[in-house]
Each structure stands twice: as C-alpha cells, then as structure tokens.
Design a protein around this motif. Structure first.
Motif, PDB file in Angstrom:
ATOM      1  N   ALA A 161      11.478 -11.451  -7.296  1.00  0.00           N
ATOM      2  CA  ALA A 161      11.463 -10.284  -8.296  1.00  0.00           C
ATOM      3  C   ALA A 161      10.057 -10.464  -9.033  1.00  0.00           C
ATOM      4  CB  ALA A 161      12.714  -9.755  -9.055  1.00  0.00           C
ATOM      5  N   SER A 162      10.424 -12.198  -9.052  1.00  0.00           N
ATOM      6  CA  SER A 162       8.926 -12.719 -10.059  1.00  0.00           C
ATOM      7  C   SER A 162       8.261 -12.622  -9.113  1.00  0.00           C
ATOM      8  CB  SER A 162       8.995 -14.275 -10.192  1.00  0.00           C
ATOM      9  OG  SER A 162      10.547 -14.032 -10.971  1.00  0.00           O
ATOM     10  N   ILE A 163       8.155 -12.933  -7.648  1.00  0.00           N
ATOM     11  CA  ILE A 163       6.632 -12.929  -6.675  1.00  0.00           C
ATOM     12  C   ILE A 163       6.019 -11.742  -6.897  1.00  0.00           C
ATOM     13  CG2 ILE A 163       5.982 -13.261  -4.811  1.00  0.00           C
ATOM     14  CD1 ILE A 163       7.943 -15.792  -4.311  1.00  0.00           C
ATOM     15  N   PHE A 164       6.664 -10.779  -6.149  1.00  0.00           N
ATOM     16  CA  PHE A 164       6.504  -8.979  -5.750  1.00  0.00           C
ATOM     17  C   PHE A 164       5.913  -8.561  -6.879  1.00  0.00           C
ATOM     18  CE2 PHE A 164       8.215 -10.978  -2.009  1.00  0.00           C
ATOM     19  CZ  PHE A 164       7.565  -9.747  -1.036  1.00  0.00           C
ATOM     20  N   ILE A 165       6.179  -8.542  -8.062  1.00  0.00           N
ATOM     21  CA  ILE A 165       5.838  -7.655  -9.559  1.00  0.00           C
ATOM     22  C   ILE A 165       4.534  -8.784 -10.527  1.00  0.00           C
ATOM     23  CG2 ILE A 165       6.658  -9.182 -11.657  1.00  0.00           C
ATOM     24  CD1 ILE A 165       8.969  -6.476 -12.060  1.00  0.00           C
ATOM     25  N   ILE A 166       4.253  -9.916  -9.680  1.00  0.00           N
ATOM     26  CA  ILE A 166       2.571 -10.269  -9.665  1.00  0.00           C
ATOM     27  C   ILE A 166       1.907  -9.895  -8.869  1.00  0.00           C
ATOM     28  CG2 ILE A 166       1.987 -12.329  -9.662  1.00  0.00           C
ATOM     29  CD1 ILE A 166       4.119 -13.641 -11.119  1.00  0.00           C
ATOM     30  N   LEU A 167       2.633  -9.675  -7.849  1.00  0.00           N
ATOM     31  CA  LEU A 167       1.156  -8.982  -6.649  1.00  0.00           C
ATOM     32  C   LEU A 167       0.935  -7.466  -7.001  1.00  0.00           C
ATOM     33  CD1 LEU A 167       2.897 -10.518  -3.870  1.00  0.00           C
ATOM     34  CD2 LEU A 167       0.789 -11.568  -4.518  1.00  0.00           C
ATOM     35  N   GLY A 168       1.868  -7.519  -7.232  1.00  0.00           N
ATOM     36  CA  GLY A 168       2.085  -5.365  -7.361  1.00  0.00           C
ATOM     37  C   GLY A 168       1.321  -5.274  -9.254  1.00  0.00           C
ATOM     38  N   ALA A 169       1.573  -5.472  -9.897  1.00  0.00           N
ATOM     39  CA  ALA A 169       1.074  -5.773 -11.226  1.00  0.00           C
ATOM     40  C   ALA A 169      -0.539  -6.132 -11.090  1.00  0.00           C
ATOM     41  CB  ALA A 169       1.415  -6.587 -12.254  1.00  0.00           C
ATOM     42  N   VAL A 170      -0.651  -7.340  -9.752  1.00  0.00           N
ATOM     43  CA  VAL A 170      -2.300  -7.723 -10.112  1.00  0.00           C
ATOM     44  C   VAL A 170      -2.885  -6.900  -8.671  1.00  0.00           C
ATOM     45  CG1 VAL A 170      -3.788  -9.932  -9.375  1.00  0.00           C
ATOM     46  CG2 VAL A 170      -1.871 -10.105 -10.632  1.00  0.00           C
ATOM     47  N   PHE A 171      -2.082  -6.149  -7.686  1.00  0.00           N
ATOM     48  CA  PHE A 171      -3.168  -5.712  -6.999  1.00  0.00           C
ATOM     49  C   PHE A 171      -2.494  -4.206  -6.943  1.00  0.00           C
ATOM     50  CE2 PHE A 171      -2.658 -10.343  -4.898  1.00  0.00           C
ATOM     51  CZ  PHE A 171      -3.951 -10.587  -5.122  1.00  0.00           C
ATOM     52  N   GLY A 172      -1.334  -3.856  -7.524  1.00  0.00           N
ATOM     53  CA  GLY A 172      -1.335  -1.897  -7.649  1.00  0.00           C
ATOM     54  C   GLY A 172      -2.028  -1.699  -9.225  1.00  0.00           C
ATOM     55  N   GLY A 173      -1.861  -2.610  -9.825  1.00  0.00           N
ATOM     56  CA  GLY A 173      -1.716  -1.868 -11.201  1.00  0.00           C
ATOM     57  C   GLY A 173      -2.883  -1.071 -12.068  1.00  0.00           C
ATOM     58  N   ALA A 174      -3.827  -1.044 -11.253  1.00  0.00           N
ATOM     59  CA  ALA A 174      -5.071  -0.204 -12.094  1.00  0.00           C
ATOM     60  C   ALA A 174      -5.153   1.138 -12.138  1.00  0.00           C
ATOM     61  CB  ALA A 174      -6.330  -0.251 -11.082  1.00  0.00           C
ATOM     62  N   ALA A 175      -4.560   2.289 -11.774  1.00  0.00           N
ATOM     63  CA  ALA A 175      -4.026   3.364 -11.270  1.00  0.00           C
ATOM     64  C   ALA A 175      -3.708   3.627 -12.556  1.00  0.00           C
ATOM     65  CB  ALA A 175      -3.833   4.136 -10.186  1.00  0.00           C
ATOM     66  N   THR A 176      -2.827   3.578 -12.751  1.00  0.00           N
ATOM     67  CA  THR A 176      -1.657   3.191 -13.917  1.00  0.00           C
ATOM     68  C   THR A 176      -2.533   3.546 -15.263  1.00  0.00           C
ATOM     69  OG1 THR A 176      -0.214   2.432 -13.377  1.00  0.00           O
ATOM     70  CG2 THR A 176       0.815   4.112 -12.168  1.00  0.00           C
ATOM     71  N   THR A 177      -2.906   2.138 -14.854  1.00  0.00           N
ATOM     72  CA  THR A 177      -3.383   2.056 -16.739  1.00  0.00           C
ATOM     73  C   THR A 177      -4.541   2.959 -17.143  1.00  0.00           C
ATOM     74  OG1 THR A 177      -3.523  -0.428 -15.833  1.00  0.00           O
ATOM     75  CG2 THR A 177      -4.340   0.063 -17.401  1.00  0.00           C
ATOM     76  N   GLU A 178      -5.103   3.386 -15.410  1.00  0.00           N
ATOM     77  CA  GLU A 178      -6.169   4.403 -16.211  1.00  0.00           C
ATOM     78  C   GLU A 178      -5.416   5.519 -17.277  1.00  0.00           C
ATOM     79  OE1 GLU A 178      -8.497   5.072 -12.750  1.00  0.00           O
ATOM     80  OE2 GLU A 178      -9.736   6.927 -13.643  1.00  0.00           O
ATOM     81  N   THR A 179      -4.634   5.752 -16.162  1.00  0.00           N
ATOM     82  CA  THR A 179      -4.522   7.552 -16.867  1.00  0.00           C
ATOM     83  C   THR A 179      -3.777   6.936 -18.907  1.00  0.00           C
ATOM     84  OG1 THR A 179      -3.221   7.224 -14.985  1.00  0.00           O
ATOM     85  CG2 THR A 179      -1.843   8.900 -16.675  1.00  0.00           C
ATOM     86  N   LEU A 180      -2.931   5.688 -18.069  1.00  0.00           N
ATOM     87  CA  LEU A 180      -2.509   5.865 -19.761  1.00  0.00           C
ATOM     88  C   LEU A 180      -3.695   5.412 -21.248  1.00  0.00           C
ATOM     89  CD1 LEU A 180       0.596   5.678 -20.402  1.00  0.00           C
ATOM     90  CD2 LEU A 180       0.047   2.830 -20.864  1.00  0.00           C
ATOM     91  N   THR A 181      -4.817   4.608 -19.974  1.00  0.00           N
ATOM     92  CA  THR A 181      -5.353   4.730 -21.207  1.00  0.00           C
ATOM     93  C   THR A 181      -6.381   6.057 -21.543  1.00  0.00           C
ATOM     94  OG1 THR A 181      -5.757   2.410 -19.730  1.00  0.00           O
ATOM     95  CG2 THR A 181      -7.885   3.325 -21.292  1.00  0.00           C
TER      96      THR A 181
END
Lengths: 351, 219
Positions: free
Chosen positions: A46-66
């Motif tokens: 879980a830790s390894i993949f959550i880091i990968l997901g956050a760093v490489f795939g987290g931009a789109a939803t962040t833009e919406t929340l911003t």
C-alpha cells in the motif's frame, strides 16, 4: 523548507495520516481480516503504490479542489486541513468509517464562507456529482465484474486450491492498483490546499524531474504511509469482519471495483481517451473510497438478495458521510476565527 | 474449458496430488474390504483372509501418512485459515472412514464371529451399501476440490445409501434376535453389524460437512 512551514504543513500530514489509517483499510481490510495477507505485506504494498499514485497521478483532482477554494495563506491552509483531519479522526474514534473527501470539501467551503469568497457552485456540483456517481458506479462495476469473473472461473475449472492461490495473487495486484488509484485520487484531499503556498522548487533526480507540486504530494504520501503502518491495522480488523461476511472472491471484486472507480475519477489520460472515443467521461474529482467500497458491497449484496449485508453498520457508515463534512465545516469556521483573531495569523490574502 | 499453467500454482500441484491420492485410498480400501468380507464368509479366518486384512491395514497406514503430509503442506501453503481449517477437517473425516474399514476387517480377524449362512446374503448387501457409500463420499470430496456442481449428486447418493444401510441393518438385527442362537452370539453379531453400518454413518457425517463447505466456498 522552514520549520514554520513544516509546522503549518503538519495539519495536512495529519490528514494524510488519517487517510492512511482509514481509507487503506477499505482496500486491504478483507485480505488482512481473513488473514489472506499479512498486515506488514499489505502495508508495504500500500505504501509503495500510494506514493506512486500521489506523485505521478495526483494533479488532476488537485486542480478541481483548487478551483473550489484557492487557499492562498499557509495558516489558512493549515486550519482547513486540520479541521478536516480532526473531523476524520473523531469520526474514526467513534468506529464509523469516515470520508476524507467530504471532510476537506466541508473545510474548504467553511474557508470560503469565512473569507467571503464565492464558492464556485459549478465545481461543487461537479464534486457532488462525483460523490453520487461513485457508489452507483462501484455497484454497477462490482455486479459486472462478479458475472464476468465468475464465468471465467467456471470456464477455467480450477482446483479449489488454485482458485485460492489465484484470488490471493489477484488481491495483491488489485490492492496495489487500488492504492495507486487512491493515492492519485485522494492526495488532493491531503495536500491540495497547500499547493498555492508550497515553497518547493523543481527537483531533478537523474532523468526524473519533479514539480514543486509533486514534491508536496510525496510528503503527503509519506504521511499516508505512516498512517497505514501505525493505525490501519485496527480499522482493517473492523472492515474485514463486520461489514459483511464476504467470501474472498467477493472481497476481491469489491477491491477491484473500488480501484476502477477511483482510477476513472482521477486519470486524465483515461478521461482523454474516453472523450476521444466519444464516451462521456467522468469529472476528475476526489471521491470517497468508502463510498466506492460500500457501493460495491451493496451491488453484490443486492445481487445476492441482500441477505448478507449488515444494514445497521451500513446505515452507521452513511450517517458518517453526512456528519463528517458538517463537523469539518463547523470546526474549520470556528478555528479560522480563533487563528485570525486570537493568534493574529493571516488566514487569507486579498487578491 | 481451458487449463492454465502458471508459476503461482507450482506449490499447489503436489498438495492437490496428495489429496487426490487420499480419495483413491478410500476407493481402494472399500474394494478390498468388500472382497475380504466375501472371503471371510466362505473361508472364515483363512490365510487368504489374513492377506486381505493385512492389505487393508497397509492402505490405512498409507492413508495416515498421506493425511499427515497433507496437513503439513496445508500449513506450508499459507492458505486462508478458515479455508485451511475446513480442508483439515475434511481430510481428518475422510481418514476416519478409512480407519473404520480397517477396524471392522481387523475385528473379523480377531474375533472370528460365526455368521449363520441365512444371514450371508443380507450381510453382503449391507457391505455393498456401505462400500458404495464410502466410494460416493470419495467422489463427492474430489468434486468439492474440482467441480462444485457435482458434489450435490454424489451427496444425494451417499444419503440414500446410508438410509438403505440403516434399513438393512435393522432388518438383520431383527432377524438375528428372532432366531434361536445364543444371546451372546446375537450380541456379538449385532456389534459387528453396527460397526459395518458405522462406515456409512461416518460417510454421511462427512457429507454433511462437505455440503456446508460448498455453500461457504461457492463463488
């Protein structure tokens, strides 16, 4: 990174810790609860993949929340995240499975109200549409996956021992995919409000280049990992044993459905592909992994005649969805007042 | 239907083979037992019967070795505890059926009961029923591991055969106690009949559990 900034960021890290403690339990709860996987194995994956997901795939939803609320003062961001984190923590203490997505949205709206910013209702509607669609889509996917995979299993004519081995291996892959999708979808909840005030610079490691946003997401993901290792084991036991007496096969379907739903709500690439193909795509918004899990379980439960679902626990979870954002709004509004008037800290800057 | 070969299955193959062998042992012991009772009724405790009784003992011993091996491998496989527990219980219950065959055959050898010829036909009928019962248990158990849909068919046969064996036993006991033979002799025969019928009872108990496992495991 100054110690003062780190202090302000700590509330986001606390939120990440809460997310690690609660939401990851939804993914690996059944596998760890049934002792299919050891807790440590699940926690490392879980830790390894959550880091990968956050760093490489987290931009789109962040833009919406911003877009929902552009928190432009780090002290304000601190309180928005802290309120969300506290509400999630309190809800978790009561034994309810909580939602970080609703908590952070509740806090951001409270910040908007406090500073007098107009909340963008089109974005809010988009986010809330995501919340409604999330469990429905999860239920639909779970039912489809149930039929397709059951048929595939029957066609394969596997020995029971092989079936278990396959489900166990499938759990590891589905769990890894799901934690990647969770990281991509939910890092916005943890670090989204800090994006505008992040002091980081572009980081280059060999051929890899990380944006300041990605560095921030990495820190958030580390906090999530700490949450996984320190607190999720207890919640996993609750999730694994009390929601429904699931067979390992159904538990696997639930995790796979959750993974697909989270991925559909966070992948820009998939959205572009779907739109190119003329298929209506989903809004890229942070959704509740809890809603996805409950949706998938309900889908399977209804398919099987609804006899296997513990309705009282399901209703307690639904109650948690409503009380979490309201609690977060209340805590955030009062705390922003104290932060600004008692501690004399700027919670926003006029633009 | 298609079969797949994957590295993740390499550990399960040997265990599957051992479980299959245990099922084979039930079928084997049941066939030898049938032969042994036929022989006992013809020749009493002859050299030939002794050989068959030994053969039954050997099968029982091999089944014990297999059971222990399966149990060890089940733990080594790191399976879900709930599933592992069910398989362990099933294997132990299958072994109990095998043990009962051995006990009855050995009892014939040690106690040398004198069975009046008038009861031979009915006793052979009973033996046939319990042996079929055990064989169908083996088929049902094998199906549990490979094809859930067939478990029910074999289970039904076990239930029917067990019921028939009960009826045959009751009829025989009634006839024995209506006869003029000595009471001690009557009681000895009754004990033997009960032991033979116990094989079918053990098979039925095993099927009851098997059907619960199927409900639990059916995806």
């Amino acid at each position: 990174m100054s110690p003062i900034y780190l202090f302000f960021l700590s509330s986001g890290l606390f939120l990440g810790w809460s997310l690690g403690a609660n939401d990851v339990s939804n993914i690996f709860g059944a596998a760890v609860g049934s002792k299919m996987l050891k807790f440590k194995t699940a926690a490392v994956i879980a830790s390894i993949f959550i880091i990968l997901g956050a760093v490489f795939g987290g931009a789109a939803t962040t833009e919406t929340l911003t877009k929902l609320g552009e928190v432009n003062a780090v002290a304000g961001a601190f309180m928005v995240a802290l309120s969300a984190g506290l509400s999630v923590y309190f809800m978790a203490r009561t034994g309810l499975t909580t939602s970080t997505s609703q908590a952070i949205v509740g806090s951001i709206i409270a910040w908007n109200i406090y500073v007098g910013h107009q909340t963008d209702f089109s974005v809010l509607t988009s986010i809330m549409t995501g919340w409604v669609l999330c469990p429905i889509l999860a239920a639909f996917l779970a039912v489809v996956l149930y039929f397709v995979l059951k048929k595939a299993f029957h066609l394969m004519h596997l020995h029971v021992l092989k079936q278990y081995q396959l489900i166990k291996t499938g759990f590891v892959f589905a769990g890894a995919f799901c934690t990647y999708a969770l990281g991509a979808n939910n890092i916005a909840n943890v670090m989204g409000v800090f994006v505008k005030t992040a002091p980081f610079e572009v980081l280059r490691i060999n051929a890899l280049t990380f944006s300041p946003e990605q560095v921030l997401f990495f820190l958030g993901a580390i906090a999530i990992s700490v949450g996984i290792f320190t607190y999720s084991q207890k919640v996993m036991a609750t999730v694994g044993k009390s929601v429904m007496k699931m067979s390992p096969f159904i538990a696997f379907i639930v995790v796979l459905s959750e993974a697909l739903v989270l991925f559909l709500f966070s992948s820009q690439g998939l959205r572009n592909t779907l739109m190119t193909a003329g298929i209506p795509a989903l809004p890229l918004v942070p959704v509740s992994s809890t809603q996805a899990v409950i949706g998938a379980i309900l889908g399977i439960g209804l398919l099987k005649g609804g006899k296997g679902i513990n309705w009282s626990i399901t209703f307690r979870i639904v109650a948690g969805w409503l009380t979490t954002p309201l609690t977060a709004m209340l805590i955030c509004f009062i705390s922003l007042f104290f932060l600004e008037n008692v501690f004399q800290l700027p919670v926003y800057f006029r633009q | 239907m298609f079969h797949i070969k994957m590295p993740i299955f390499s550990h399960t193959n040997e265990l599957e083979q051992k479980i299959d062998e245990l099922h084979d042992k039930i079928i084997e012991i049941s066939m030898v037992f049938k032969k042994a009772v036929h022989l006992f009724l013809k020749e009493q405790r002859s050299q030939n019967y002794r050989k068959l009784s030994k053969e039954i003992k050997t099968i029982e011993h091999e089944a014990d070795v297999l059971r222990r091996d399966i149990e060890n491998r089940l733990y080594a496989q790191n399976l879900i505890p709930d599933f592992r527990g069910d398989v362990l219980e099933l294997v132990e219950n299958l072994d109990k059926v095998i043990n009962e065959f051995d006990e009855v055959a050995h009892g014939f050898y040690l106690e040398r009961p004198i069975i009046p010829e008038t009861y031979h036909e009915q006793l052979l009928e009973l033996v046939n029923e319990v042996c079929q019962c055990a064989e169908n248990l083996a088929f049902a158990s094998r199906a549990f591991f490979k094809d859930f849909s067939s478990v029910r068919n074999y289970s039904k046969k076990v239930y029917l055969l067990e019921h028939e064996s009960d009826k045959t036993t009751a009829k025989l006991v009634d006839e024995i106690f209506s006869s003029d033979i000595e009471l001690a002799h009557k009681l000895q025969l009754k004990t033997f009949l009960s032991e033979v019928a116990d094989i079918a009872d053990l098979a039925e108990n095993c099927i009851d559990q098997l059907l619960i496992y199927v409900i639990k495991r059916d995806i």
